[in-house]
Structure formats: structure tokens, C-alpha cells
Write a protein that holds these residues in place. Structure first.
Motif, PDB file in Angstrom:
ATOM      1  N   GLN A 105       0.830  -1.203   0.000  1.00 46.98           N
ATOM      2  CA  GLN A 105       0.000   0.000   0.000  1.00 46.98           C
ATOM      3  C   GLN A 105       0.869   1.260   0.000  1.00 46.98           C
ATOM      4  O   GLN A 105       0.550   2.249  -0.672  1.00 46.98           O
ATOM      5  CB  GLN A 105      -0.918  -0.001   1.226  1.00 46.98           C
ATOM      6  CG  GLN A 105      -1.973  -1.083   1.216  1.00 46.98           C
ATOM      7  CD  GLN A 105      -2.837  -1.046   2.450  1.00 46.98           C
ATOM      8  OE1 GLN A 105      -3.078   0.013   3.022  1.00 46.98           O
ATOM      9  NE2 GLN A 105      -3.307  -2.217   2.882  1.00 46.98           N
ATOM     10  N   PHE A 106       1.956   1.214   0.755  1.00 46.01           N
ATOM     11  CA  PHE A 106       2.855   2.364   0.800  1.00 46.01           C
ATOM     12  C   PHE A 106       3.498   2.610  -0.561  1.00 46.01           C
ATOM     13  O   PHE A 106       3.590   3.755  -1.023  1.00 46.01           O
ATOM     14  CB  PHE A 106       3.930   2.134   1.867  1.00 46.01           C
ATOM     15  CG  PHE A 106       4.979   3.208   1.924  1.00 46.01           C
ATOM     16  CD1 PHE A 106       4.707   4.436   2.497  1.00 46.01           C
ATOM     17  CD2 PHE A 106       6.242   2.989   1.394  1.00 46.01           C
ATOM     18  CE1 PHE A 106       5.669   5.432   2.547  1.00 46.01           C
ATOM     19  CE2 PHE A 106       7.218   3.976   1.437  1.00 46.01           C
ATOM     20  CZ  PHE A 106       6.927   5.195   2.019  1.00 46.01           C
ATOM     21  N   ARG A 107       3.931   1.525  -1.228  1.00 50.37           N
ATOM     22  CA  ARG A 107       4.614   1.677  -2.515  1.00 50.37           C
ATOM     23  C   ARG A 107       3.678   2.093  -3.631  1.00 50.37           C
ATOM     24  O   ARG A 107       4.029   2.946  -4.470  1.00 50.37           O
ATOM     25  CB  ARG A 107       5.293   0.351  -2.896  1.00 50.37           C
ATOM     26  CG  ARG A 107       6.562   0.025  -2.140  1.00 50.37           C
ATOM     27  CD  ARG A 107       7.179  -1.234  -2.711  1.00 50.37           C
ATOM     28  NE  ARG A 107       7.418  -1.081  -4.156  1.00 50.37           N
ATOM     29  CZ  ARG A 107       7.718  -2.094  -4.955  1.00 50.37           C
ATOM     30  NH1 ARG A 107       7.774  -3.321  -4.471  1.00 50.37           N
ATOM     31  NH2 ARG A 107       7.929  -1.888  -6.243  1.00 50.37           N
ATOM     32  N   HIS A 108       2.485   1.501  -3.674  1.00 50.41           N
ATOM     33  CA  HIS A 108       1.615   1.666  -4.842  1.00 50.41           C
ATOM     34  C   HIS A 108       0.483   2.675  -4.628  1.00 50.41           C
ATOM     35  O   HIS A 108      -0.187   3.026  -5.603  1.00 50.41           O
ATOM     36  CB  HIS A 108       1.025   0.314  -5.241  1.00 50.41           C
ATOM     37  CG  HIS A 108       2.060  -0.716  -5.584  1.00 50.41           C
ATOM     38  ND1 HIS A 108       2.845  -0.644  -6.718  1.00 50.41           N
ATOM     39  CD2 HIS A 108       2.460  -1.847  -4.929  1.00 50.41           C
ATOM     40  CE1 HIS A 108       3.670  -1.675  -6.758  1.00 50.41           C
ATOM     41  NE2 HIS A 108       3.465  -2.427  -5.690  1.00 50.41           N
ATOM     42  N   VAL A 109       0.262   3.106  -3.398  1.00 48.49           N
ATOM     43  CA  VAL A 109      -0.793   4.085  -3.138  1.00 48.49           C
ATOM     44  C   VAL A 109      -0.217   5.361  -2.532  1.00 48.49           C
ATOM     45  O   VAL A 109      -0.440   6.461  -3.048  1.00 48.49           O
ATOM     46  CB  VAL A 109      -1.875   3.489  -2.212  1.00 48.49           C
ATOM     47  CG1 VAL A 109      -2.944   4.544  -1.923  1.00 48.49           C
ATOM     48  CG2 VAL A 109      -2.499   2.258  -2.842  1.00 48.49           C
ATOM     49  N   THR A 110       0.540   5.215  -1.446  1.00 46.96           N
ATOM     50  CA  THR A 110       1.013   6.402  -0.725  1.00 46.96           C
ATOM     51  C   THR A 110       2.051   7.171  -1.531  1.00 46.96           C
ATOM     52  O   THR A 110       1.915   8.387  -1.738  1.00 46.96           O
ATOM     53  CB  THR A 110       1.590   5.992   0.635  1.00 46.96           C
ATOM     54  OG1 THR A 110       0.590   5.286   1.380  1.00 46.96           O
ATOM     55  CG2 THR A 110       2.018   7.227   1.415  1.00 46.96           C
TER      56      THR A 110
END
Length: 336
Positions: free
Chosen positions: A243-248
Motif C-alpha cells: 500500500q505504501f509503494r503503490h498508493v502512498t
């Protein structure tokens, strides 16, 4: 009597077909109206930006232009003689005279070392704090205020506080804490006066004071990411790291670029903490001398205004080139 029935209406021909809804196009404003709208928008934008533009010209453009002019003259504060035209002599001495080029190149190297460490570390730490504080918890506003509080402190006050922490004597807070942890086996170490730790002490001080400002900017960027993206990622069973890599990160890419560039500019103009700690805290001058410190001491300690102006002009050009290179490397992917 027979009733006369009306004849069925003939289907409308092509020339009689009613206009469809999709074929009706909205009327376009006249060219003169569009031109008037553009003129009003341009005028409104000019009026709204006028205070900032005037302030930029008065407080940045004019002083820098005057510095460029002074760099071509031999101007000394302690001399009763009128300024004499030097041409490019100040710039030649800055790179060929060992008494001038040595301190200047050392100051430039110190600036680069400071920026190379502070920019990534402070940006990463600010991002971590922003993610940590981007939660709906009780008293979260209090925690945000505590992390932001060092930003509102004047840098001179911050330097004095850290001078007490890093003092060489046993009364220094850091030495006292290490002495207590080591059961009295830790001696009085000179954190500021030792060349091996002077720059590291300056870096820690600066990161502590400035990380809250970058944290607030990144926190605002995090709050603009739609929550539906995280919900969709959770439905796809994405881990926290995914989630951090691909959204945040994609959501705050532009904010990260802005923060990195702003931190770079601020790290190159470091002066206050160096001046306060060198003059009153025993900071190693050679290990922490920066270009701004070199320019100020040249102007007001050596009374050489022309040489100080040449230093600032050269340093300005170097910072502009490095900033353009950095923007070219880390610019968002959606830019042309």
C-alpha cells in the motif's frame, strides 16, 4: 353520415427530421467575450501575485543585482578611499589565490556534505512522522503540535539549547547521560570542538529543528489521498508495504519532490547555527564553515565587501545549477 378519419401523418423526411438532443451544440461565446474573460483572468492573477512579486524584487532581486555590481569593485568598509573598479579580479582571486580559494572550496565541500546528508534523512524522517501522525486518534493535534514546535523557535535559540546539550564539560546534558549509562566511565567529550563530530552535531541540530516543517507539508499531501484507494488495496489483500509503494508514494510524489527541493535550498543557506556555535559554543570552524558563513565573515570581519559579493554570486549560480539538476532528476513523471 360517415365520419371522416384523419389520414395518418407521413413520416418526416430527412429535411423534416426533428433535431436530436445530441446534435444540439451549445452556443460558443463570441471571440470578443472569450478575449475579455482571458484579460480579466490575467488581470486578477497579476493583482493577486503582485505583493509576492514586489517583495521578491525588492528583497531578493535588487540586493542580488547590487551584489553583482559590487563584485566588480574593490569595496572595503574600513577604507576611506572610493570604490575602485576591479573587473573580474575578485573572481580570479576566489579560484587562484590560496588564501581565498582554500577556505571557499572547504566551505563549499562542507555545504555539499551537509546537503547530501540532511536532504534524504530529513525528508525520510518527515515522511515517517507524517504517516505516523496521519491517524484519527485522541489528542493527535497535541502530538502534531509537539513535533512542529521546534520550527517556531528561532535558530539562535535552538543553537543555544544544543550548545548546552553538547557542551564539553561534565555539565553537558549528553555527556552527563552517557556518563550515567556507562557508570562513570565516560569522559567529557567535545562534541562541537572535535572535527570528527562537529559536522554531525550540526546536522543533528538542523534536522531536529526543521523536520517538523517538512512533516506538516507531507501530512497535508497524505490527507489528500482518497481513502477509497486504500480500501481497494485492502480488498486486493495488499500488505502495508505494498500500500505504501503503490498508493502512498504515487499519491504524494509531487509533494515529495517539492519537499526535497525546499530542503535542498534551505540546507545550502545554512548560516545561523554555524555562526552562533562558532562564536559562542566552541564549534570547530574549519569543519563546519559554510559558504554563507564565509561570505558574512569576509564582509564584516575582513571588511571586504567586494570579495564577499563575488562569493555570494558564485554560490548562487552553483545552487541554481544543482537545483535544476535535482528537479530534472526527481521531477514527477507526468511532467513533460
Amino acid at each position: 353520415m360517415k365520419s371522416v378519419e384523419p389520414a395518418p401523418a407521413a413520416p418526416p423526411g430527412p429535411e423534416q427530421a426533428p433535431p436530436s438532443v445530441t446534435s444540439v451544440k451549445p452556443a460558443r461565446p463570441a471571440p470578443t467575450a472569450r478575449a475579455g474573460y482571458r484579460n480579466r483572468d490575467w488581470l486578477h492573477g497579476l493583482l493577486m501575485s503582485a505583493p509576492a512579486v514586489v517583495g521578491l524584487i525588492v528583497f531578493v532581486g535588487v540586493p542580488f543585482g547590487y551584489a553583482v555590481v559590487l563584485s566588480f569593485y574593490n569595496v572595503r568598509l574600513d577604507s576611506p578611499l572610493a570604490p575602485s573598479f576591479f573587473g573580474l579580479e575578485q573572481y580570479r582571486r576566489l579560484f587562484t589565490d590560496p588564501d581565498l580559494s582554500g577556505p571557499f572550496l572547504r566551505a563549499l565541500l562542507n555545504n555539499l556534505t551537509f546537503a547530501v546528508v540532511v536532504v534524504p534523512v530529513q525528508t525520510a524522517l518527515a515522511l515517517g512522522l507524517a504517516i505516523l501522525l496521519n491517524r484519527k486518534l485522541k489528542a493527535i493535534g497535541l502530538f502534531r503540535s509537539l513535533f512542529f514546535m521546534p520550527v517556531v523557535f528561532p535558530m539562535a535559540l535552538v543553537a543555544v539549547i544544543w550548545r548546552l546539550i553538547l557542551a564539553r564539560s561534565d555539565q553537558g546534558m549528553l555527556n552527563s547521560a552517557l556518563d550515567a549509562v556507562s557508570f562513570g566511565n565516560w569522559g567529557a567529550f567535545d562534541w562541537l570542538g572535535d572535527g570528527a563530530t562537529a559536522m554531525a552535531s550540526l546536522i543533528v541540530l538542523s534536522i531536529w529543528q526543521g523536520v517538523g516543517f517538512q512533516m506538516v507539508i507531507l501530512l497535508a499531501g497524505l490527507q489528500q489521498i482518497p481513502g477509497e484507494l486504500y480500501e481497494a488495496a485492502q480488498l486486493d489483500r495488499a500488505s502495508r508495504w505494498q500500500q505504501f509503494r503503490h498508493v502512498t508514494l504515487p499519491g504524494i510524489r509531487g509533494t515529495l519532490v517539492f519537499v526535497a527541493m525546499l530542503t535542498s535550498v534551505l540546507s545550502f543557506r545554512v548560516f545561523d547555527q554555524v555562526y552562533v556555535l562558532v562564536r559562542g559554543g566552541g564549534l570547530d570552524e574549519d569543519a563546519t564553515r559554510t559558504v554563507m558563513y564565509q561570505a558574512v565573515t569576509t564582509a564584516f570581519d575582513q571588511n571586504n565587501i567586494g570579495q564577499a559579493s563575488a562569493i555570494t554570486v558564485v554560490f548562487f549560480l552553483i545552487v541554481v545549477v544543482l537545483t535544476l539538476i535535482q528537479r530534472r532528476v526527481v521531477r514527477p513523471g507526468n511532467e513533460d
